[in-house]
Scaffold this motif. Sequence first.
Motif, PDB file in Angstrom:
ATOM      1  N   UNK A   1     -10.325 -11.291   9.651  1.00 22.89           N
ATOM      2  CA  UNK A   1     -10.510 -12.250   8.562  1.00 22.89           C
ATOM      3  C   UNK A   1     -11.990 -12.582   8.359  1.00 22.89           C
ATOM      4  N   UNK A   2     -12.766 -12.566   9.437  1.00 25.59           N
ATOM      5  CA  UNK A   2     -14.193 -12.894   9.320  1.00 25.59           C
ATOM      6  C   UNK A   2     -14.947 -11.821   8.531  1.00 25.59           C
ATOM      7  N   UNK A   3     -14.610 -10.563   8.794  1.00 25.25           N
ATOM      8  CA  UNK A   3     -15.309  -9.454   8.126  1.00 25.25           C
ATOM      9  C   UNK A   3     -15.036  -9.424   6.631  1.00 25.25           C
ATOM     10  N   UNK A   4     -13.822  -9.780   6.226  1.00 22.97           N
ATOM     11  CA  UNK A   4     -13.454  -9.663   4.807  1.00 22.97           C
ATOM     12  C   UNK A   4     -13.714 -10.945   4.025  1.00 22.97           C
ATOM     13  N   UNK A   5     -14.287 -11.961   4.668  1.00 23.71           N
ATOM     14  CA  UNK A   5     -14.693 -13.155   3.925  1.00 23.71           C
ATOM     15  C   UNK A   5     -13.667 -14.262   3.918  1.00 23.71           C
ATOM     16  N   UNK A   6     -12.660 -14.177   4.778  1.00 25.16           N
ATOM     17  CA  UNK A   6     -11.755 -15.315   4.902  1.00 25.16           C
ATOM     18  C   UNK A   6     -10.297 -14.918   5.021  1.00 25.16           C
ATOM     19  N   UNK A   7      -9.496 -15.903   5.413  1.00 31.05           N
ATOM     20  CA  UNK A   7      -8.060 -15.670   5.614  1.00 31.05           C
ATOM     21  C   UNK A   7      -7.349 -15.310   4.313  1.00 31.05           C
ATOM     22  N   UNK A   8      -7.785 -15.879   3.179  1.00 29.99           N
ATOM     23  CA  UNK A   8      -7.113 -15.550   1.907  1.00 29.99           C
ATOM     24  C   UNK A   8      -7.262 -14.069   1.600  1.00 29.99           C
TER      25      UNK A   8
ATOM     26  N   UNK B   1     -13.429  -5.802   2.054  1.00 28.72           N
ATOM     27  CA  UNK B   1     -12.506  -6.617   1.258  1.00 28.72           C
ATOM     28  C   UNK B   1     -11.315  -5.740   0.885  1.00 28.72           C
ATOM     29  N   UNK B   2     -10.345  -6.316   0.214  1.00 29.03           N
ATOM     30  CA  UNK B   2      -9.130  -5.561  -0.108  1.00 29.03           C
ATOM     31  C   UNK B   2      -9.440  -4.371  -1.015  1.00 29.03           C
ATOM     32  N   UNK B   3     -10.394  -4.552  -1.922  1.00 28.22           N
ATOM     33  CA  UNK B   3     -10.752  -3.446  -2.829  1.00 28.22           C
ATOM     34  C   UNK B   3     -11.272  -2.233  -2.070  1.00 28.22           C
TER      35      UNK B   3
END
Length: 369
Positions: free
Chosen positions: A263-270, A243-245
């Motif tokens: 996007x799939x690894x980090x839990x979504x496009x947002x 994730x971004x963190x």
Amino acid sequence: MRIDAVELREVQLPYRAPFETSFGREDTKACLLVRVQADGVEGWGEVPAGRAPLYNEETDDTAWLVLEQFLIPPLLGKPAPRPEEFARRVAHIRRHHMAKAGLEAALWDLHARREGRSLAQALGGERPVVPVGVSQGIEATIEELLERIGGYLAQGYRRIKIKIKPGWDIEPVQRIRERFGDILLQVDANSAYDLDAAGVFRALDGYGLLLIEQPLAEDDLVDHAALQAQLRTPICLDESIVHARAARAALRLGACRIVNIKQARVGGLSEAVALHDLCRAQGVPVWCGGMLETGIGRAANLALASLPNFTLPHDLSASDRYFREDLIDPPVVLNPDGTISVPKEPGLGVRIVMERVERATVRHARFPA
Ligand code: NPQ
Ligand code: MG
């Protein structure tokens, strides 16, 4: 826009050629497709988890379970949430990033289609075309590896990434440099080494690689920082950046200088956009990774890759790199200048061929409101 139904499918699609990484070899694509239907509009997303928990902890079966039991039921019969709102609502469910990302992508597609704008526009994308490369798996012999790479370069791909593992690292790189000279070249270890192997990376450091992707364990930012301190070549993290963190921590520690965004690894496009923005603010270049997605998942990746800080060539290739027959028509093609055009039509902007989807489906369920 009330959600009338969500449909889940598991699909299997033969790869053109087997794909081998440090954790295994596959000859058939397996993934989930998510279809959200609302007031006569639909949206599609892909969950690229696969059969076994080797790239990360998810599989198609775990994703199916989490979608069926936790992610889909709260949506049925309710107004379709904006994707960012959906991401906030499911944030308390731990992990299962690919399962969440597939459903979130379907919501992005749904809203963008209804608004008549492309997914790229909806995400804040700016580029009409994006530079792309190929991710080349491990082959039985170096000659076969060189032959495949020669083919991709002849097609116009802008950079080559090869998978490495202990025993398949320095020599393939050396032979590629001998044969193809100064091409854009990078390597991906998918976590196959530990810090005791730092000597391998110091040797690779002499070959002018664009980056070294995920050499060490995904949860070991400290050792990545220790390794990066010994190298001129930038380390790029993939699996570690969940994730971004995680990227904020990795960059603060000096564990990498480049970030791969999936996007799939980090839990979504947002979350992927948030990760992009964080890297952009810190002057860290990013590029779009891939999971050998079908044309459906790849369309979402292409839209994401059109954001301004996606500056390095992506793991996004033409349909014929992966499959004889993609699930979309027309297929994704490579432009002569080594780019791929970002779809401009509403939503994902690709035409899904339902009869191919049906043929590839091995499991299907429809959850009506
Ligand atoms: C990576 N992929 O960057 C991934 C990981 C990966 C394009 O290099 C089957 C399906 C096998 C997806 C192996 C690329 C896979 C896969 C590796 C994805 O690390
Ligand atoms: Mg990788």
